[in-house]
Design an enzyme around this catalytic site. Structure first.
Site, PDB file in Angstrom:
ATOM      1  N   SER A  53      -2.145   5.969   7.675  1.00  0.00           N
ATOM      2  CA  SER A  53      -3.031   6.828   6.887  1.00  0.00           C
ATOM      3  C   SER A  53      -2.963   8.280   7.369  1.00  0.00           C
ATOM      4  CB  SER A  53      -4.466   6.313   6.971  1.00  0.00           C
ATOM      5  OG  SER A  53      -4.578   5.029   6.413  1.00  0.00           O
ATOM      6  N   ARG A  59      -1.083  11.880   5.426  1.00  0.00           N
ATOM      7  CA  ARG A  59      -1.809  13.131   5.226  1.00  0.00           C
ATOM      8  C   ARG A  59      -1.156  14.292   5.959  1.00  0.00           C
ATOM      9  NH1 ARG A  59      -4.638   8.825   4.228  1.00  0.00           N
ATOM     10  NH2 ARG A  59      -6.529   8.876   2.945  1.00  0.00           N
ATOM     11  N   ARG A  99      -2.523  -0.838 -10.803  1.00  0.00           N
ATOM     12  CA  ARG A  99      -3.759  -0.434 -10.131  1.00  0.00           C
ATOM     13  C   ARG A  99      -4.419   0.727 -10.876  1.00  0.00           C
ATOM     14  NH1 ARG A  99      -1.687  -0.438  -3.889  1.00  0.00           N
ATOM     15  NH2 ARG A  99      -3.845   0.131  -3.422  1.00  0.00           N
ATOM     16  N   SER A 103     -11.124   5.803  -2.428  1.00  0.00           N
ATOM     17  CA  SER A 103     -11.333   7.063  -1.712  1.00  0.00           C
ATOM     18  C   SER A 103     -10.110   7.956  -1.803  1.00  0.00           C
ATOM     19  CB  SER A 103     -11.676   6.782  -0.252  1.00  0.00           C
ATOM     20  OG  SER A 103     -10.568   6.193   0.430  1.00  0.00           O
ATOM     21  N   SER A 149     -15.455   3.778   1.723  1.00  0.00           N
ATOM     22  CA  SER A 149     -14.345   4.164   2.616  1.00  0.00           C
ATOM     23  C   SER A 149     -14.392   5.658   2.930  1.00  0.00           C
ATOM     24  CB  SER A 149     -12.994   3.776   1.995  1.00  0.00           C
ATOM     25  OG  SER A 149     -12.847   2.380   1.913  1.00  0.00           O
ATOM     26  N   ASP A 204      -9.800  -2.997   4.366  1.00  0.00           N
ATOM     27  CA  ASP A 204      -8.540  -3.468   4.957  1.00  0.00           C
ATOM     28  C   ASP A 204      -8.754  -4.367   6.173  1.00  0.00           C
ATOM     29  OD1 ASP A 204      -6.979  -2.277   3.053  1.00  0.00           O
ATOM     30  OD2 ASP A 204      -6.580  -0.468   4.223  1.00  0.00           O
ATOM     31  N   LYS A 229      -5.644  -4.193  -4.596  1.00  0.00           N
ATOM     32  CA  LYS A 229      -4.682  -3.773  -3.574  1.00  0.00           C
ATOM     33  C   LYS A 229      -3.277  -4.172  -4.035  1.00  0.00           C
ATOM     34  CE  LYS A 229      -7.579  -2.092  -0.462  1.00  0.00           C
ATOM     35  NZ  LYS A 229      -7.472  -0.721   0.110  1.00  0.00           N
ATOM     36  N   ARG A 254      -0.440  -7.231   4.142  1.00  0.00           N
ATOM     37  CA  ARG A 254      -1.625  -7.662   4.895  1.00  0.00           C
ATOM     38  C   ARG A 254      -1.819  -9.175   4.805  1.00  0.00           C
ATOM     39  NH1 ARG A 254      -2.063  -3.107   7.809  1.00  0.00           N
ATOM     40  NH2 ARG A 254      -2.478  -1.283   6.521  1.00  0.00           N
TER      41      ARG A 254
END
Length: 410
Positions: free
Chosen positions: A19, A23, A117, A155, A182, A295, A322, A368
């Site tokens: 994450s 960014r 999604r 988010s 989140s 998550d 997800k 996951r």
């Protein structure tokens, strides 16, 4: 089919936060000058590769050596941008509102699961600003102002707006029309922008003021990933002591909450010297609200399998959007192993402590889910798993980590 067995224990080093890396890479592309991002894995996961390819398509120059990425901010601005986001929701949602401010028209290539999604809150918002916004394309610039958007779908919508609005000439306000979930990921975006000279601030509970700032090159290091580490920490509570090194105890990552969750369940959690060690205790079921940490649901499920009583995971409705419907996938696959689990619209309940058995399971093309099932293999004498290679989406070295902890792959 690949067979996995063993009871993970011992020590492993946290991988860099995916994450944070997303960014930093985007901020560096939007900044003036040459930025340096340190602490990346030697082999980038699929999602970060997607972001790297996309910022290059936007006109940034990037050179990756060992664990360091050097990025020179966007110079050329192509008339048409073609951005292959693969299966990376972060790449797509963070760059979608940014792209029309860089080039004339942006076209997005998405995997089938990512294309399914939701994106309507962002496309409808940009349409209201005069932008031609569709799921697979966006064109037309927009100016500063007020940007109302839901806070309870993803988010990443808010994070994408933060990145985009920082590029405008005047102040803007992001107004949340529903409670933010989140929040920690939004705070991670704000912190990343701040590292590159951006500025934003909360005004009350539902508005973020974004100030116009020309982003400047920075030298940053990616911290360890609590999300990825959460399954290893849960394994420590279930099987035997597991130490994860390279985790910042003061991190703002929301998934750091796994430490308090395991403590509440009865595991022993020790921190110090940049590492976390989790050891077994008499685990008991608890209720966990995952509205801010969806998550963590797979790691909570792993610990719940070995806990006495019921563990209830709730307020995780976004898990259904997800890489797969994670609530359904967790319930379906753990039932194959003999788990006593009930599915709810926004989560699941596991009554732990029962006898499990091996089975052939499916990953649902979700990294996951694959990792959860692999880590659960020690509770049921081993499993066979189809599609386990999907772990490369976030952790191409996961199989090596599993072996390092004593797991067996055949």
């Amino acid at each position: 089919m690949t067979r996995f067995s063993g009871r993970p224990h011992d020590s492993v080093t946290a991988i860099p936060s995916k994450s944070a890396a997303h960014r930093y890479m985007i901020c560096a592309a939007l900044a003036q000058g040459r930025s340096v991002i340190r602490g990346l894995p030697g082999e980038l996961p699929d999602d970060l590769t997607a972001t790297l390819d996309c910022i290059r398509a936007l006109g940034a120059a990037a050179v990756f050596r060992d664990d360091t990425l050097e990025i020179t901010g966007i110079n050329a601005k192509p008339d048409v941008l073609r951005l292959d986001c693969r299966d990376s929701g972060a790449t797509y949602r963070l760059l979608y509102p940014v792209a029309p401010l860089i080039g004339g028209r942006a076209e997005f290539m998405l995997s089938p699961s990512l294309a399914a999604r939701p994106m309507e809150p962002v496309t409808e918002l940009l349409k209201s600003k005069g932008v031609a916004a569709e799921k697979l394309s966006v064109s037309g610039s927009f100016g500063p102002g007020e940007f109302p958007i839901r806070g309870d779908v993803s988010s990443q919508y808010i994070s994408g707006l933060l990145l985009a609005l920082s590029l405008l000439e005047g102040e803007s306000r992001i107004r949340l029309t529903t409670p933010l979930q989140s929040k920690s990921y939004v705070e991670l975006t704000r912190a990343s922008l701040s590292a590159f000279g951006g500025e934003s601030q909360w005004m009350g509970q539902d508005t973020i003021l974004v100030k116009p700032r020309r982003l400047k090159a920075a030298d940053v290091t990616v911290e360890g990933d609590y999300t990825h580490a959460s399954l290893f920490l849960a394994a420590g509570a279930v099987y035997g002591p597991v130490t994860v090194t390279g985790l910042d105890p003061g991190s703002i990552q929301g998934d750091r909450a796994m430490l308090s969750i395991l403590d509440r369940m009865g595991a022993r959690v020790d921190m110090g010297g940049g590492s976390v060690t989790v050891s077994p205790g008499r685990l008991r079921g608890i209720d966990v609200d995952v509205s801010d940490t969806p998550d963590l649901a797979p790691a909570i499920a792993l610990a719940a399998l070995a806990a006495e009583g019921s563990t209830v995971v709730k307020n995780g409705g976004r898990l259904r959007f997800k890489e797969c419907d994670r609530i359904s996938a967790i319930a379906t696959e753990l039932k194959r192993l003999g788990a006593d689990i009930d599915e709810a619209p926004d989560g699941f309940t596991i009554r732990g402590g029962g006898k499990l058995h091996g089975a052939a399971c499916l990953c649902h093309n979700d990294h996951r889910i694959a990792m959860l099932l692999i880590m659960a293999a020690g509770l049921c004498g081993g499993i066979e798993l189809n599609g386990a290679e999907c772990v490369s989406k976030s952790a191409p070295g996961f199989f090596d980590e599993y072996r390092q902890l004593g797991g067996s792959i055949s």
